[in-house]
Design a protein around this motif. Structure first.
Motif, PDB file in Angstrom:
ATOM      1  N   ARG A   1      10.959  29.882  22.168  1.00 53.20           N
ATOM      2  CA  ARG A   1      12.093  31.045  22.612  1.00 53.20           C
ATOM      3  C   ARG A   1      12.426  30.486  24.336  1.00 53.20           C
ATOM      4  O   ARG A   1      12.001  31.419  24.720  1.00 53.20           O
TER       5      ARG A   1
ATOM      6  N   ARG B   1       8.609  34.449  27.347  1.00 54.40           N
ATOM      7  CA  ARG B   1       9.436  33.636  27.631  1.00 54.40           C
ATOM      8  C   ARG B   1       9.115  32.580  28.120  1.00 54.40           C
ATOM      9  O   ARG B   1       8.293  32.310  29.197  1.00 54.40           O
TER      10      ARG B   1
ATOM     11  N   SER C   1      18.263  29.669  25.040  1.00 59.43           N
ATOM     12  CA  SER C   1      19.637  31.249  25.638  1.00 59.43           C
ATOM     13  C   SER C   1      19.647  31.040  26.906  1.00 59.43           C
ATOM     14  O   SER C   1      18.646  30.068  27.643  1.00 59.43           O
TER      15      SER C   1
ATOM     16  N   ARG D   1      21.561  29.469  21.542  1.00 59.11           N
ATOM     17  CA  ARG D   1      21.543  31.020  20.536  1.00 59.11           C
ATOM     18  C   ARG D   1      22.399  32.485  21.082  1.00 59.11           C
ATOM     19  O   ARG D   1      23.244  32.641  20.618  1.00 59.11           O
TER      20      ARG D   1
ATOM     21  N   GLU E   1      15.815  39.617  22.794  1.00 62.07           N
ATOM     22  CA  GLU E   1      15.372  39.358  21.047  1.00 62.07           C
ATOM     23  C   GLU E   1      15.951  39.740  20.180  1.00 62.07           C
ATOM     24  O   GLU E   1      15.753  38.923  18.989  1.00 62.07           O
TER      25      GLU E   1
ATOM     26  N   ASP F   1      17.363  36.141  19.368  1.00 61.82           N
ATOM     27  CA  ASP F   1      15.894  35.507  18.890  1.00 61.82           C
ATOM     28  C   ASP F   1      16.724  34.857  17.823  1.00 61.82           C
ATOM     29  O   ASP F   1      15.617  33.310  17.601  1.00 61.82           O
ATOM     30  N   ASP F   2      17.358  34.574  16.816  1.00 60.85           N
ATOM     31  CA  ASP F   2      16.737  34.356  15.262  1.00 60.85           C
ATOM     32  C   ASP F   2      18.423  33.773  14.535  1.00 60.85           C
ATOM     33  O   ASP F   2      18.944  33.521  13.356  1.00 60.85           O
TER      34      ASP F   2
END
Length: 464
Positions: A140, A172, A228, A254, A459, A462-463
Motif C-alpha cells: 500500500r 502505510r 496512491s 489508485r 482505505e 485500496d482495492d
C-alpha cells in the motif's frame, strides 16, 4: 459579516513586538522608513482600502476601519507588498543566518522516532532527485508531493502530528518526493546548478519527467502495480498535467488526493501578485542572471532565515506577508512554530517555473509555457501555447478544499471539477478559517483532515 481577513488586537500586538525587535539597527530603521514612504504612496492610490501598514523608522502602526471587519483583498495585497519591501530593506543589517542548525528531513524523522530511508531517482533528462521513505506495508505505497517553493520538509515539520507520521502509524508505506530545483533536487548528471541550463524547466517538466520517474521508482521498489498519491498545492498540478500528457500513467494510480488544488486561480489575490511580479520582478531576475530563487545559501534565502528567526518576527512580520495570499488563520499557526516554518519555506524554485505559473494566472488559461509568438511557433506550431487537455485525464482524483484558502479558492476548484476528467468528489473542510498553509502546517490538521478523511479515502481506494 465574515472576519476571515481580520487582524485581531493580539495579532497587532505580536506584530508590533516583532517590529520593535527588528528596529535595533539605525541603518535598518532609516532604510525601512524610506521604503515605507515610497510604498505608502503606492498604497494611497487605493482609496477604498480598509487597512494600511504605516512603518516609519522601524516603528509600526496598523490602522483599520472599525466599521468594516473585512479587510479587502486589495488592501491585504498592498500590505504584503510593503512587508516584502521591509524584508529587503532589513537585509543590510540582518544577523547571520543559522542554516547550519536547521534539521533536514531525515533528522526531523529521526527526532520523532520515525524510521527513514533515502533514495536517489534519476529522470529521463538527467536530474537526480532525493526520495524519502518511511517504510511500512509495501503493498500500500503512498506518494506525497509538496507545492511551490516546497520540499518534503513541509510535510514532516509538524513531527508526530504530521501527515507522514499519521500515515506511518497507520501502517502505510510512505514515500515523499521532491522535484528538480527544490532543496532535494539540486543535482544533475551533467549540468551545474550554477549555470542557466540547469534551471531551464517549468512545472511542465515536474509533471512529465519528475513525477513519472518517481512513480516508476516507487512501484519498482515495492513490486506493486499501483500507488496512491497525495499532493498539496502545486504538488497536485503535476497529476493533472501527467493525466493529460501521458495518459498511460492513469493505470498506475489508485487515487490522487488533491489538497488545495492548483490549476485555475481566477479568484485569488495571486492575480494581483502575478500582475506585479511578471512585468517587474521577472525581468529583474533575468537581467541579473538569477535563474533559481531561494536557493539555500542565496541572498534571499539568508534574508528569510535572518528576518524570521524569532517567534515575534516570524509570526508578527513574515507570516503576515503570506496571510493575504494564503488566507488568515491565526489559530492554526502559533508564533513558535512560525520560526520552524520559515526554516524550511521557501525552498528553491526556478524562475521559469514561476513565470509559467504567472502566465497561467494572468492569461486565465491552464496552458503550456508561453515562449512568445515566434517561440511558440517553433515549439508548438501555433502562435499561442496549447491548453492542457484536462478532460482527457483518467486518474481518479479527490479534490479537498479549505473554506478560507485564498490561493486555491472554492470557485476556482469548482471550475477545475467541471473541467478535469476523473474527479470522483470534492470535499470542503468544515473549519471556517482553514487556509492554504493549514493543509500541511496547521496545528490541528491531523484531527481535522489526516485521520478522519485521508485515512478513510486511502482505505476506500485500496482495492481499486
Amino acid at each position: 459579516m465574515s472576519n476571515l481577513g481580520r487582524l485581531t488586537y493580539a495579532d497587532m500586538k505580536i506584530q508590533a513586538v516583532g517590529i520593535i525587535q527588528m528596529r535595533q539597527s539605525t541603518l535598518f530603521g532609516f532604510g525601512f522608513g524610506c521604503t515605507s514612504l515610497i510604498i505608502n504612496q503606492f498604497v494611497r492610490r487605493y482609496k477604498r482600502s480598509r487597512i494600511r501598514f504605516c512603518f516609519t523608522f522601524g516603528s509600526a502602526e496598523i490602522r483599520q476601519s472599525a466599521s468594516d471587519e473585512r479587510v479587502t483583498w486589495r488592501a491585504k495585497t498592498m500590505a504584503t507588498v510593503e512587508v516584502v519591501f521591509f524584508l529587503i530593506c532589513s537585509l543590510a543589517c540582518a544577523p547571520a543566518a543559522r542554516a547550519g542548525t536547521i534539521q533536514n528531513f531525515t533528522q526531523m524523522a529521526a527526532s520523532n522516532g520515525l524510521e527513514c530511508e533515502q533514495y536517489e531517482v534519476t529522470t529521463d533528462d538527467g536530474y537526480v532527485l532525493t526520495l524519502f521513505r518511511l517504510p511500512g506495508n509495501s503493498s500500500r505505497p503512498v506518494l506525497l508531493l509538496s507545492g511551490a517553493f516546497g520540499s518534503a520538509d513541509d510535510y514532516i515539520a509538524r513531527g508526530n502530528t504530521s501527515l507522514p507520521a499519521v500515515l506511518a502509524r497507520a501502517g502505510r508505506d510512505v514515500w515523499l518526493g521532491n522535484v528538480r530545483g527544490s532543496r532535494y533536487g539540486m543535482r544533475h548528471r551533467t549540468l551545474d546548478p550554477a549555470g542557466s541550463a540547469f534551471w531551464d524547466f517549468s512545472f511542465h517538466e515536474y509533471s512529465v519527467s519528475d513525477l513519472p520517474a518517481i512513480v516508476d521508482f516507487v512501484l519498482n521498489n515495492t513490486e506493486q502495480q499501483k500507488l496512491s498519491h497525495i499532493g498539496w498545492s502545486l504538488g497536485t498540478t503535476g497529476v493533472y498535467v501527467l493525466g493529460s500528457e501521458r495518459p498511460e500513467y492513469a493505470a498506475k494510480f489508485r487515487v490522487s488526493i488533491s489538497l488545495a488544488p492548483i490549476c485555475y486561480m481566477h479568484h485569488s489575490p495571486a492575480q494581483v501578485l502575478a500582475a506585479l511580479t511578471a512585468p517587474l520582478v521577472m525581468p529583474a531576475l533575468a537581467l541579473t542572471g538569477t535563474d533559481g530563487v531561494f536557493v539555500d545559501g542565496s541572498l534571499e534565502r539568508s534574508l528569510v532565515l535572518s528576518a524570521c528567526s524569532s517567534p515575534a518576527t516570524a509570526y508578527g512580520v513574515c507570516m503576515q506577508a503570506l496571510y493575504p495570499v494564503y488566507g488568515y488563520d491565526a489559530d492554526e499557526m502559533e508564533p513558535e512554530y512560525a520560526v520552524k516554518f520559515f526554516e524550511h519555506y521557501p525552498s528553491s524554485m526556478s524562475r521559469k517555473a514561476l513565470t509559467h505559473l504567472a502566465q497561467t494566472i494572468q492569461q486565465r488559461r491552464f496552458q503550456k509555457y508561453d515562449y512568445g509568438l515566434l517561440g511558440n511557433l517553433r515549439k508548438y506550431g501555433s502562435l499561442s501555447p496549447p491548453e492542457y487537455a484536462l478532460g482527457g485525464n483518467n486518474i481518479s482524483v479527490v479534490l479537498v478544499s479549505g473554506r478560507n484558502d485564498l490561493t486555491s479558492t472554492l470557485p476556482d476548484v469548482a471550475l477545475l471539477r467541471r473541467r478535469l476528467g476523473g474527479v470522483r468528489r470534492h470535499i470542503v473542510l468544515e473549519p471556517a478559517k482553514f487556509n492554504h498553509i493549514d493543509f500541511a502546517h496547521g496545528i490541528n490538521t491531523h484531527s481535522v483532515l489526516f485521520e478522519p478523511i485521508i485515512l478513510s479515502l486511502l482505505e476506500e481506494y485500496d482495492d481499486s
